[in-house]
Design a protein around this motif. Structure first.
Motif, PDB file in Angstrom:
ATOM      1  N   ASP A 180       0.856  -1.176   0.000  1.00  0.00           N
ATOM      2  CA  ASP A 180       0.000   0.000   0.000  1.00  0.00           C
ATOM      3  C   ASP A 180       0.899   1.236   0.000  1.00  0.00           C
ATOM      4  O   ASP A 180       1.675   1.457   0.926  1.00  0.00           O
ATOM      5  CB  ASP A 180      -0.887  -0.011   1.244  1.00  0.00           C
ATOM      6  N   TYR A 181       0.796   2.046  -1.054  1.00  0.00           N
ATOM      7  CA  TYR A 181       1.649   3.228  -1.160  1.00  0.00           C
ATOM      8  C   TYR A 181       1.196   4.370  -0.245  1.00  0.00           C
ATOM      9  O   TYR A 181       1.881   5.391  -0.165  1.00  0.00           O
ATOM     10  CB  TYR A 181       1.663   3.731  -2.611  1.00  0.00           C
ATOM     11  N   GLN A 182       0.048   4.217   0.406  1.00  0.00           N
ATOM     12  CA  GLN A 182      -0.513   5.292   1.219  1.00  0.00           C
ATOM     13  C   GLN A 182      -0.669   6.565   0.384  1.00  0.00           C
ATOM     14  O   GLN A 182      -0.395   7.666   0.837  1.00  0.00           O
ATOM     15  CB  GLN A 182       0.367   5.543   2.451  1.00  0.00           C
ATOM     16  N   GLN A 183      -1.104   6.373  -0.836  1.00  0.00           N
ATOM     17  CA  GLN A 183      -1.368   7.468  -1.755  1.00  0.00           C
ATOM     18  C   GLN A 183      -2.708   7.224  -2.440  1.00  0.00           C
ATOM     19  O   GLN A 183      -3.124   6.072  -2.621  1.00  0.00           O
ATOM     20  CB  GLN A 183      -0.273   7.573  -2.835  1.00  0.00           C
ATOM     21  N   HIS A 184      -3.369   8.310  -2.817  1.00  0.00           N
ATOM     22  CA  HIS A 184      -4.569   8.235  -3.637  1.00  0.00           C
ATOM     23  C   HIS A 184      -4.333   9.042  -4.904  1.00  0.00           C
ATOM     24  O   HIS A 184      -3.586  10.027  -4.896  1.00  0.00           O
ATOM     25  CB  HIS A 184      -5.781   8.787  -2.895  1.00  0.00           C
ATOM     26  N   ASP A 207       4.479  14.489  -2.321  1.00  0.00           N
ATOM     27  CA  ASP A 207       3.257  13.702  -2.102  1.00  0.00           C
ATOM     28  C   ASP A 207       3.112  12.555  -3.081  1.00  0.00           C
ATOM     29  O   ASP A 207       2.339  11.623  -2.851  1.00  0.00           O
ATOM     30  CB  ASP A 207       2.024  14.598  -2.231  1.00  0.00           C
ATOM     31  N   SER A 226      -1.439  12.205  -0.549  1.00  0.00           N
ATOM     32  CA  SER A 226      -1.756  11.394   0.617  1.00  0.00           C
ATOM     33  C   SER A 226      -3.269  11.305   0.748  1.00  0.00           C
ATOM     34  O   SER A 226      -4.000  12.159   0.219  1.00  0.00           O
ATOM     35  CB  SER A 226      -1.153  12.022   1.870  1.00  0.00           C
ATOM     36  N   PRO A 227      -3.788  10.303   1.460  1.00  0.00           N
ATOM     37  CA  PRO A 227      -5.243  10.208   1.612  1.00  0.00           C
ATOM     38  C   PRO A 227      -5.855  11.471   2.209  1.00  0.00           C
ATOM     39  O   PRO A 227      -6.928  11.914   1.779  1.00  0.00           O
ATOM     40  CB  PRO A 227      -5.421   9.001   2.538  1.00  0.00           C
ATOM     41  N   GLU A 228      -5.172  12.084   3.185  1.00  0.00           N
ATOM     42  CA  GLU A 228      -5.702  13.301   3.803  1.00  0.00           C
ATOM     43  C   GLU A 228      -5.705  14.468   2.808  1.00  0.00           C
ATOM     44  O   GLU A 228      -6.670  15.241   2.726  1.00  0.00           O
ATOM     45  CB  GLU A 228      -4.881  13.667   5.041  1.00  0.00           C
ATOM     46  N   PRO A 265      -7.520   4.641  -4.458  1.00  0.00           N
ATOM     47  CA  PRO A 265      -6.281   4.344  -3.735  1.00  0.00           C
ATOM     48  C   PRO A 265      -5.270   3.657  -4.646  1.00  0.00           C
ATOM     49  O   PRO A 265      -5.644   2.973  -5.611  1.00  0.00           O
ATOM     50  CB  PRO A 265      -6.736   3.411  -2.607  1.00  0.00           C
TER      51      PRO A 265
END
Length: 389
Positions: A180-184, A207, A226-228, A265
C-alpha cells in the motif's frame, strides 16, 4: 443432479476468458482465427465497458498491438509528441521527444471507454458472443480441464481459464505480493489556457507524481496525494483546486478550468507467477501497478499478445503445464522489469529527503544530457522492458 443431466447442461470449451473488459476482449480477438472454442464471460451487460470514464496512456507498442487486432483506426487518440520530466522544488529536468526516435509519437492518450468500444465492435463484427453471468465463484482444475461454477447453476468446462480484468484474488498456491503506497490518485480533466502542443508532463512531488497528459484540446490529470490531502483536493471548489494544481505543477502550462474530480487508492498487487493449474491471470487479475509512467494497461496488452502467440505456437491442449510454463517464462523479464521500474520510481521520488532531492536532480540532468540512458527510458516506455515491439 444425475450424471447424465449434468453432462447435458455442461458447456465445453478450449478456453474460457473470464472478464470482457479491454484485456479479455483483446485476447478473444487475438485468438479469433485460432480454431479454439472460446467462451468470453462477463458479469456486466454487454457494452458496459464502453462507459468506462478512465483515461489511458497508450504506449507506441500498444498501438502496434491494437493495429494487429484491427481496431487502432477506430480509437480517437491524442498523440504524445514529447514528455517533460521534472521534480517540484528541485533542479534538473529531462525531455523525451518522439522525433529523436523517428516516430510521430512516443505514445497516445485515449479514453478507456473508446478503447473498449473499438474492441467490442470488432467482436460484434467477428460474431464473438459475450456470455453474461453475474459471478464466477469457483474454479476447479483437474488433470483434463477446469470446471467453472457459475452462480446461476450452469457449469462450464474448459481446458484453460484466462482470468482477465477484475479484482486480484489470492490463493494459497499462488499468493499475492501487496504494498500500500498510502497514496490516492485524484483524476480529472483540465482545460489549458494555451495549447499543450502534444506534450505530457510527469512532475514528481513529495506527495507523489503528478501526470498531465494531452487529451484532445484538454489535459487529463492524475494528481497523486496522501489520503488526507486527497480529501482536500476533492472538497476544494474548482478555483481553489486549480490553484493547488498550479502550485504543484509550476508555470509551464496554465489551466483555466477543471472538471469534477474522482479518486482511487494506489496499491501494488501482483502474482509472481501469472499461471497456475489450467489457469492464467492477465490485466488487473495478474498485476495492479501504480499509474506512474502509465505502464499498467500497456503491460497487460503485451501479456495478451504473448499469451495468444504462445497458444498459437503450441497447438493442442491450451491448458497443458508446458504451454503455461512457456508463457510464464516468456513474460518473466517484462513483467518483473516493469513492476520494479514503476515501484522504484514511486519510492525514489515520493519523498522530500534533501539528499535524495539533489541526487534526483543530478539524475534528471544526466538523463537529459546523456543519450544512452535517455534512449533506455524512452524505449522502455514505448515497448516495455524488452525494448522492442
Amino acid at each position: 443432479m444425475e450424471l447424465d443431466a449434468f453432462q447435458d447442461t455442461l458447456q465445453d470449451y478450449d478456453l474460457a476468458i473470464i472478464g470482457a473488459g479491454p484485456v479479455g476482449m483483446a485476447l478473444a480477438l487475438a485468438l479469433k482465427d485460432s480454431g479454439l472454442r472460446i467462451a468470453l464471460l462477463d458479469g456486466r451487460a454487454r457494452g458496459a465497458a464502453r462507459q468506462d470514464p478512465r483515461v489511458l496512456a497508450l504506449s507506441y507498442g500498444t498501438r502496434l498491438t491494437l493495429e494487429r487486432l484491427g481496431v487502432w483506426d477506430k480509437i480517437p487518440a491524442t498523440p504524445i509528441a514529447s514528455i517533460h520530466i521534472s521534480q517540484q522544488g528541485g533542479l534538473g529536468r529531462s525531455l523525451l521527444e518522439a522525433t529523436e526516435y523517428g516516430q510521430d509519437a512516443l505514445g497516445y492518450v485515449a479514453s478507456a471507454g473508446a478503447v473498449s468500444a473499438a474492441l467490442d465492435d470488432a467482436l460484434l463484427a467477428a460474431r464473438i458472443p459475450v456470455q453474461n453471468y453475474t459471478l464466477v465463484h469457483d474454479l476447479k482444475p483437474d488433470a483434463d480441464g477446469i470446471t467453472i461454477n457459475l452462480n446461476d447453476g450452469q457449469p462450464l468446462r474448459a481446458r484453460l481459464a484466462a482470468c482477465a480484468e477484475g479484482a486480484v484474488q489470492t490463493s494459497e498456491s499462488n499468493p499475492l505480493v501487496e504494498h500500500d503506497y498510502q497514496q490516492h490518485a485524484v483524476i480529472c480533466i483540465a482545460t489549458p489556457a494555451t495549447p499543450h502542443g502534444g506534450r505530457a508532463w510527469e512532475r514528481f512531488t513529495p506527495d507523489g507524481p503528478l501526470a498531465v497528459l494531452p487529451y484532445g484540446q484538454d489535459c487529463a490529470i492524475v494528481h497523486t496525494a496522501s489520503p488526507e490531502h486527497a480529501d482536500q483536493l476533492l472538497d476544494d471548489h474548482d478555483h481553489a483546486y486549480l490553484g493547488r494544481l498550479q502550485r504543484h505543477f509550476g508555470q509551464r502550462l496554465r489551466f483555466s478550468a477543471v472538471s469534477d474530480r474522482a479518486r482511487f487508492p494506489l496499491l501494488l498487487r501482483y502474482r509472481p507467477n501469472p499461471v497456475g493449474a489450467r489457469t492464467l491471470w492477465l490485466g488487473n487479475a495478474a498485476q495492479t501497478l501504480h499509474p506512474v509512467a502509465g505502464q499498467g494497461f500497456n503491460l497487460a496488452l503485451r501479456d495478451v499478445w504473448a499469451c495468444a502467440q504462445t497458444l498459437l505456437r503450441n497447438p493442442g491442449d491450451p491448458g497443458q503445464a508446458s504451454t503455461l510454463a512457456a508463457y510464464a517464462q516468456a513474460r518473466q523479464l517484462d513483467r518483473s522489469g516493469t513492476i520494479r521500474f514503476t515501484d522504484g520510481l514511486v519510492r525514489l521520488f515520493s519523498n522530500n529527503n534533501p539528499l535524495l532531492k539533489h541526487a534526483r536532480g543530478a539524475g534528471l540532468l544526466a538523463l537529459d544530457l546523456l543519450p544512452g540512458p535517455r534512449h533506455f527510458i524512452a524505449k522502455r516506455m514505448m515497448f516495455g522492458a524488452r525494448a522492442w515491439p
